[in-house]
Design a protein around this motif. Sequence first.
Motif, PDB file in Angstrom:
ATOM      1  N   THR A 192     -35.653  18.830  43.294  1.00 44.61           N
ATOM      2  CA  THR A 192     -34.502  17.993  43.599  1.00 44.61           C
ATOM      3  C   THR A 192     -34.592  17.567  45.056  1.00 44.61           C
ATOM      4  N   THR A 208     -29.506  11.627  45.181  1.00 40.93           N
ATOM      5  CA  THR A 208     -30.250  12.788  44.688  1.00 40.93           C
ATOM      6  C   THR A 208     -31.197  12.360  43.577  1.00 40.93           C
ATOM      7  N   TYR A 209     -32.460  12.689  43.759  1.00 47.59           N
ATOM      8  CA  TYR A 209     -33.486  12.418  42.752  1.00 47.59           C
ATOM      9  C   TYR A 209     -33.966  13.738  42.169  1.00 47.59           C
ATOM     10  N   THR A 210     -34.063  13.779  40.847  1.00 46.96           N
ATOM     11  CA  THR A 210     -34.596  14.946  40.149  1.00 46.96           C
ATOM     12  C   THR A 210     -35.979  14.578  39.628  1.00 46.96           C
ATOM     13  N   GLN A 266     -39.157  21.724  38.375  1.00 51.23           N
ATOM     14  CA  GLN A 266     -38.218  20.668  38.723  1.00 51.23           C
ATOM     15  C   GLN A 266     -37.988  20.704  40.232  1.00 51.23           C
ATOM     16  N   ASN A 319     -32.622  15.465  48.075  1.00 58.58           N
ATOM     17  CA  ASN A 319     -31.353  14.901  48.525  1.00 58.58           C
ATOM     18  C   ASN A 319     -31.599  13.977  49.707  1.00 58.58           C
ATOM     19  N   TYR A 348     -36.546  23.468  44.617  1.00 67.49           N
ATOM     20  CA  TYR A 348     -37.493  23.471  43.497  1.00 67.49           C
ATOM     21  C   TYR A 348     -37.274  24.706  42.643  1.00 67.49           C
ATOM     22  N   LYS A 368     -39.245  26.122  35.550  1.00 68.41           N
ATOM     23  CA  LYS A 368     -38.237  26.000  34.498  1.00 68.41           C
ATOM     24  C   LYS A 368     -38.174  27.174  33.521  1.00 68.41           C
ATOM     25  N   GLU A 387     -39.340  15.814  37.544  1.00 73.95           N
ATOM     26  CA  GLU A 387     -39.948  16.738  36.588  1.00 73.95           C
ATOM     27  C   GLU A 387     -41.429  16.866  36.954  1.00 73.95           C
TER      28      GLU A 387
END
Length: 133
Positions: free
Chosen positions: A62, A119-121, A60, A64, A32, A35, A123
Amino acid sequence: MADIPVYNAKDVVLTLGNIVIQGFQDGDMISYTIKEDRVQTEVDAQGIPSIAINNNRLGQVTINLSGNSASHKYLNSLANANKIVPIVIKTKNEKITGNQAIIAKPADGQFGKQTPKRTYTIEVLDMDVQVVA
């Protein structure tokens, strides 16, 4: 003598939309970041500094996952629906939260010799990071 803190990946719990996410890839499971810096500084031509608090709380996360993860289908459905959900990452020492989180896009894919990684990002519109221990 003081107790030495011990990290255990099994103590990390991630919930997205109040559903516990499982089935992570080897290596970093979750990362994490906030930003933007929390403060903005500048100095005028005469060397006088000023500081402003930046109220931007965008973050953000991420995730995995293993391509075999039971959570892969759930995250993919959230991404395809553009659904905004709460997120919570908890460990013994930290708690990262956001009331409004959205997956930026479905995971990229690849196939090969090893279990594929997905992998998901995410917001996060209102990320809060707390050290609790």
